[in-house]
Every structure is written in structure tokens, then in C-alpha cells.
Write a protein that holds these residues in place. Structure first.
Motif, PDB file in Angstrom:
ATOM      1  N   LYS A 273       0.584  -1.382  -0.157  1.00 41.86           N
ATOM      2  CA  LYS A 273       0.328   0.324  -0.082  1.00 41.86           C
ATOM      3  C   LYS A 273       0.828   1.483  -0.004  1.00 41.86           C
ATOM      4  CE  LYS A 273      -3.764  -2.298   1.919  1.00 41.86           C
ATOM      5  NZ  LYS A 273      -4.881  -2.357   3.442  1.00 41.86           N
ATOM      6  N   GLY A 274       2.288   1.666  -0.297  1.00 45.94           N
ATOM      7  CA  GLY A 274       3.148   2.192   0.066  1.00 45.94           C
ATOM      8  C   GLY A 274       3.281   2.919   1.108  1.00 45.94           C
ATOM      9  N   LYS A 275       2.950   2.352   2.532  1.00 53.23           N
ATOM     10  CA  LYS A 275       3.881   2.186   3.542  1.00 53.23           C
ATOM     11  C   LYS A 275       5.297   2.504   3.485  1.00 53.23           C
ATOM     12  CE  LYS A 275       2.834   1.848   8.481  1.00 53.23           C
ATOM     13  NZ  LYS A 275       2.406   1.244   9.376  1.00 53.23           N
ATOM     14  N   VAL A 276       6.274   3.172   4.496  1.00 56.33           N
ATOM     15  CA  VAL A 276       7.514   2.953   4.636  1.00 56.33           C
ATOM     16  C   VAL A 276       7.774   1.676   5.500  1.00 56.33           C
ATOM     17  CG1 VAL A 276       9.547   3.775   4.797  1.00 56.33           C
ATOM     18  CG2 VAL A 276       8.099   4.778   3.276  1.00 56.33           C
ATOM     19  N   LEU A 277       8.656   0.648   6.036  1.00 52.50           N
ATOM     20  CA  LEU A 277       8.448  -0.410   6.726  1.00 52.50           C
ATOM     21  C   LEU A 277       9.874  -0.184   6.939  1.00 52.50           C
ATOM     22  CD1 LEU A 277       6.927  -3.201   5.547  1.00 52.50           C
ATOM     23  CD2 LEU A 277       5.943  -1.631   6.662  1.00 52.50           C
ATOM     24  N   GLY A 278      10.912   0.003   7.062  1.00 56.79           N
ATOM     25  CA  GLY A 278      12.342   0.874   6.975  1.00 56.79           C
ATOM     26  C   GLY A 278      13.155   0.782   5.568  1.00 56.79           C
ATOM     27  N   GLN A 279      14.751   0.189   5.376  1.00 55.87           N
ATOM     28  CA  GLN A 279      15.194   1.375   4.671  1.00 55.87           C
ATOM     29  C   GLN A 279      15.715  -0.104   4.300  1.00 55.87           C
ATOM     30  OE1 GLN A 279      18.157   4.414   4.969  1.00 55.87           O
ATOM     31  NE2 GLN A 279      16.428   5.531   3.399  1.00 55.87           N
ATOM     32  N   HIS A 280      16.263   0.165   2.652  1.00 55.14           N
ATOM     33  CA  HIS A 280      17.669  -1.263   2.517  1.00 55.14           C
ATOM     34  C   HIS A 280      18.501  -0.382   2.278  1.00 55.14           C
ATOM     35  CE1 HIS A 280      16.844   0.162  -1.905  1.00 55.14           C
ATOM     36  NE2 HIS A 280      15.894   0.481  -2.025  1.00 55.14           N
TER      37      HIS A 280
ATOM     38  N   GLY B 174      11.423 -12.833  -3.257  1.00 52.71           N
ATOM     39  CA  GLY B 174      11.359 -14.487  -2.658  1.00 52.71           C
ATOM     40  C   GLY B 174      12.277 -14.516  -1.657  1.00 52.71           C
ATOM     41  N   GLN B 175      12.983 -13.198  -1.594  1.00 60.76           N
ATOM     42  CA  GLN B 175      13.946 -13.345  -0.148  1.00 60.76           C
ATOM     43  C   GLN B 175      13.331 -12.817   0.971  1.00 60.76           C
ATOM     44  OE1 GLN B 175      17.921 -11.163  -1.290  1.00 60.76           O
ATOM     45  NE2 GLN B 175      17.587 -10.644   1.258  1.00 60.76           N
ATOM     46  N   ARG B 176      13.924 -13.529   2.378  1.00 63.71           N
ATOM     47  CA  ARG B 176      13.362 -13.253   3.553  1.00 63.71           C
ATOM     48  C   ARG B 176      13.828 -12.777   4.504  1.00 63.71           C
ATOM     49  NH1 ARG B 176      10.534 -17.073   8.280  1.00 63.71           N
ATOM     50  NH2 ARG B 176      10.208 -15.693   9.871  1.00 63.71           N
ATOM     51  N   ARG B 177      14.820 -13.967   4.325  1.00 67.00           N
ATOM     52  CA  ARG B 177      16.289 -13.110   5.489  1.00 67.00           C
ATOM     53  C   ARG B 177      16.825 -12.173   5.248  1.00 67.00           C
ATOM     54  NH1 ARG B 177      19.503 -19.114   6.790  1.00 67.00           N
ATOM     55  NH2 ARG B 177      16.897 -20.313   7.502  1.00 67.00           N
ATOM     56  N   GLY B 178      17.663 -11.324   6.057  1.00 67.06           N
ATOM     57  CA  GLY B 178      18.740  -9.861   6.138  1.00 67.06           C
ATOM     58  C   GLY B 178      17.731  -8.803   5.521  1.00 67.06           C
ATOM     59  N   LEU B 179      16.672  -8.652   5.784  1.00 72.47           N
ATOM     60  CA  LEU B 179      16.115  -7.518   5.128  1.00 72.47           C
ATOM     61  C   LEU B 179      15.729  -6.942   6.555  1.00 72.47           C
ATOM     62  CD1 LEU B 179      12.872  -9.112   4.006  1.00 72.47           C
ATOM     63  CD2 LEU B 179      14.812  -8.187   2.830  1.00 72.47           C
ATOM     64  N   GLY B 180      16.123  -7.131   7.373  1.00 72.57           N
ATOM     65  CA  GLY B 180      15.924  -6.069   8.639  1.00 72.57           C
ATOM     66  C   GLY B 180      15.048  -5.860   9.193  1.00 72.57           C
ATOM     67  N   VAL B 181      13.302  -6.166   8.457  1.00 72.95           N
ATOM     68  CA  VAL B 181      12.079  -4.826   9.292  1.00 72.95           C
ATOM     69  C   VAL B 181      10.783  -6.331   9.837  1.00 72.95           C
ATOM     70  CG1 VAL B 181      10.584  -4.332   7.846  1.00 72.95           C
ATOM     71  CG2 VAL B 181      12.777  -4.006   6.960  1.00 72.95           C
ATOM     72  N   ALA B 182      11.034  -5.746  10.925  1.00 75.21           N
ATOM     73  CA  ALA B 182       9.932  -6.225  12.166  1.00 75.21           C
ATOM     74  C   ALA B 182       8.337  -5.672  11.657  1.00 75.21           C
ATOM     75  CB  ALA B 182      10.401  -5.444  13.061  1.00 75.21           C
ATOM     76  N   GLY B 183       7.626  -6.388  11.858  1.00 75.22           N
ATOM     77  CA  GLY B 183       6.083  -6.938  11.869  1.00 75.22           C
ATOM     78  C   GLY B 183       5.425  -7.700  12.104  1.00 75.22           C
ATOM     79  N   PRO B 184       4.248  -7.623  11.629  1.00 76.56           N
ATOM     80  CA  PRO B 184       2.940  -8.591  12.771  1.00 76.56           C
ATOM     81  C   PRO B 184       3.162 -10.045  11.801  1.00 76.56           C
ATOM     82  CG  PRO B 184       2.198  -6.882  11.466  1.00 76.56           C
ATOM     83  CD  PRO B 184       3.124  -6.787  11.224  1.00 76.56           C
ATOM     84  N   VAL B 185       3.524 -10.080  10.762  1.00 76.02           N
ATOM     85  CA  VAL B 185       4.009 -10.722  10.216  1.00 76.02           C
ATOM     86  C   VAL B 185       5.717 -11.140   9.165  1.00 76.02           C
ATOM     87  CG1 VAL B 185       1.454 -11.953   9.302  1.00 76.02           C
ATOM     88  CG2 VAL B 185       2.676 -10.242   8.062  1.00 76.02           C
TER      89      VAL B 185
END
Length: 388
Positions: A249-256, A265-276
Motif C-alpha cells: 500500500k506504499g507504507k514505508v517499513l524501513g530502509q534497504h 522471494g527473499q526473507r532473511r537479511g531484510l531487517g524489517v520487523a512486522g506482525p507477520v
């Protein structure tokens, strides 16, 4: 289609064998010599030292592109001397830098995920290496490697023609099949190519190598084209540009830290926390944003691909069904393949004619830059690069 598997080089023929020092290529050379062929060993040299080597860690030991390359060459040279086989080293580093390394970095910086091994086979192993042999005035009837694949020819003309080109078919040992890597090698090159391990299981290769007392039987096999510790060095010519992780939806979740460090498909190493848990759904090079989503949102019913390679360059004249592999480690999936005609608002610059593949079952993490390889009865009938 009905296909005929082509015979191996006949006794008395001259065969150039691409050698890496590993058990597959070394045994291939030995089997051909025992068959009565005149064998000429050739090794491609790709390392030019423009990336500083971490000698203390030996980090490249299991990689194809490696400062340890000379050790592989020495192993090949020793084997060929013992077997009285003519041997040559072909320097293809300049072409490798251009066709593989530059392509690899450019694709990642464009938000796509390339397959460097497919690129290497097309332009280096079955391209620059063969040209290098010819420049040495070394004549040969066949070129063989230790790949697990078959060379076949259709009994009847393909698609809308009467041509019966050489095509690549799956190896007998499904667990080691390497046809995905070979998908872009042109039919005209395949005419002189043979794969002696096509019907040999990997377990039998080790048994035969051990019986022949080949030192290569004790070597660990290369797994990657470059060690992950050297990725920063590959991209060292430019500064990475950080940007935003956003949701659908365009909400900023963090910085890459730079889009070249991520893939769909990548999951690891994103450094973004969330409810899922978040996964990379899309990489937008134009906005320098990476869209994250839940895993279930990464499923696709179809894809668009372009830059196709068709056997003998003959493009199908109608839609057809094929078994499609969208990445090396994915299972094939049934899909309908049909020409895609872009709408007026589609501003994509396609390479050649694009095709659309619609799957019977949704596919996970279809990744731009990867190859979609089309099979019919375990034979490659075409391959393109996934656009979206």
C-alpha cells in the motif's frame, strides 16, 4: 515430438574436452580416450585478479570464479600428462568480465536476478572457449564436457518448418540434470557437442573415477560461481544507493542498503520487523524501492518473458503447452505458452517477441531476470528471460 539421442563421438575422432579439474570432466576425458578418440584437453581461464583475493580464508575454494584457478589448471595439466593427452589453457577472462560479471552486476542494479551460469555456458564455455581453441588452429570433430544432459534430434521438423536441429534433453540421472544451465546454447553449436555422462549416474561416476585412481574423485565440487564474501567487491565500482522498503500500500517499513543485495522471494537479511514475516515481492529500480509482502502474496498465475532462444531460431507459429521451470531448484509446472501482444500503455522495451506463460497451478516468487525454460517430453523447446 519424437526424438533420437545422438551417438557419442566415434573411435578415431578428435575430441576437445572442456576440463575444470573436477571429477565429471576428468572422467569424461578418460572415457573418451578409452573409447579410442584422440582427446585434447582445454581449460578456460577466467580469473584476471582485478578483484583482490582473500588468500588467508581461501573463500573461493568452492566457486567457479576463483583465485584458486591455477590449482585447477595444475590438476588438469597433471592428469593430461599422465594420460598423454594434449592440453591447452584458453584465456577468456576479458570476455568473462564483459558477458558474465558485468551482466551480473548490471542486472542486479536493474532490480532483476540473473543466472550467471546460464550466461557463462552461452557465451564462455560454448562460445569464447571454442573460439579460443580455433585461434590456436586446433582442429576437432566434437566438443565434450562433463555436463549431465543429452543431445537429441527430432524425427520430424519442429514447429512450422522441416528443420530437425540438435536440442538438449534431460539426463538419465534426474538429481544431477543440468539442462537448465544449458538452455541458451544455440542449436548450431550443439551440432558438435556431446555429453558422455548423459546416461551415467553420479554415483557411477565416482565409482569409475575411484577405480581409475583419479585424484579428482576426492575433490569437493564447485557449487557457486563466486563466493558470497566477494559480492561487495563485485559491486565496488559504484556506491550502493539506500532506499525504502514499502508494503503493497506504499507504507514505508524501513530502509534497504541497495537493491543489488535483494531478490524476489527473499526473507532473511531484510531487517524489517512486522506482525507477520515479510518477503521481497517486487524490486522497483526506477523508484529505488523494494516492495515487501506476506508469503501468500508472492504467488503468480502467469508471467511475461522475452529474449527467447528457440531451437534453430525457429519461433513457434501457435500457442502450445509445455512443462516450465522458472528457476534451477523449482519443479517444472504445466503452462500454456502464447504470444504476448503489449497494450498501448505497456512501455516495456522488449527484446524480441515476448510470450506469456499461464500456469495450471500458481507459482511462488516468479523472479524477473531468471530464465523460464520450456520442456516437451524432457527436451528443451525454448527459453526466455522473465520480465514480470
Amino acid at each position: 515430438m519424437d526424438f533420437i539421442e545422438l551417438d557419442l563421438p566415434e573411435p578415431g575422432s578428435t575430441v576437445a574436452v572442456g576440463m575444470s579439474g573436477g571429477v565429471d570432466s576428468t572422467l569424461t576425458a578418460l572415457l573418451l580416450k578409452e573409447r579410442g578418440c584422440k582427446v585434447i584437453g582445454v581449460t578456460m581461464s577466467v580469473w584476471d585478479g582485478h578483484i583482490p583475493a582473500i588468500e588467508a580464508e581461501k573463500a573461493f575454494h568452492d566457486a567457479c570464479y576463483s583465485p584458486d584457478e591455477q590449482e585447477n589448471i595444475d590438476d588438469c595439466k597433471k592428469f593430461c600428462a599422465q594420460q598423454n593427452i594434449e592440453y591447452h589453457v584458453i584465456d577468456v577472462s576479458q570476455e568473462y568480465n564483459k558477458q558474465v560479471l558485468d551482466y551480473f552486476t548490471s542486472e542486479y542494479r536493474s532490480g532483476r536476478t540473473p543466472n550467471p551460469c546460464i550466461r557463462c555456458n552461452r557465451f564462455i564455455k560454448f562460445g569464447a572457449l571454442l573460439e579460443g581453441i580455433k585461434k590456436l588452429n586446433v582442429e576437432f570433430d566434437y566438443f565434450c564436457t562433463g555436463h549431465y544432459a543429452k543431445i537429441v534430434r527430432p524425427k520430424k521438423g519442429i514447429w512450422n518448418s522441416d528443420k530437425t536441429p540438435c536440442m538438449i534433453a534431460c539426463a538419465s540421472d534426474e538429481s544431477k540434470d543440468q539442462t537448465y544451465f544449458l538452455c541458451r546454447v544455440p542449436s548450431e553449436i550443439l551440432e558438435k557437442v556431446r555429453f558422455p555422462l548423459a546416461n551415467v549416474k553420479k554415483s557411477e561416476v565416482f565409482e569409475l573415477a575411484a577405480k581409475a585412481n583419479l585424484s579428482a574423485a576426492n575433490r569437493k565440487e564447485s557449487q557457486d560461481f563466486i563466493d558470497i564474501k566477494y559480492i561487495d567487491a563485485l559491486f565496488g565500482d559504484k556506491e550502493s544507493v539506500p532506499g525504502n522498503f514499502i508494503d503493497t500500500k506504499g507504507k514505508v517499513l524501513g530502509q534497504h542498503k541497495g537493491i543489488e543485495y535483494y531478490t524476489v522471494g527473499q526473507r532473511r537479511g531484510l531487517g524489517v520487523a512486522g506482525p507477520v514475516p515479510y518477503y521481497v515481492k517486487k524490486i522497483d529500480a526506477k523508484t529505488n524501492e523494494i516492495i515487501l509482502a506476506e508469503k501468500s502474496e508472492l504467488n503468480s498465475t502467469s508471467l511475461i518473458a522475452d529474449d527467447f532462444v528457440w531451437p534453430a531460431g525457429i519461433e513457434p507459429d501457435e500457442s502450445f503447452e509445455a512443462s516450465v521451470k522458472i528457476r534451477l531448484r523449482s519443479k517444472t509446472a504445466i503452462g500454456k505458452v502464447e504470444r504476448y501482444f503489449p497494450a498501448e500503455d505497456d512501455k516495456t522495451e522488449y527484446k524480441g517477441n515476448p510470450w506469456k506463460i499461464t500456469f495450471d497451478v500458481e507459482q511462488y516468487a516468479v523472479t524477473p531476470g531468471q530464465s523460464a525454460v520450456l520442456y516437451n517430453d524432457d527436451v528443451i523447446v525454448g527459453t526466455g528471460i522473465i520480465v514480470r
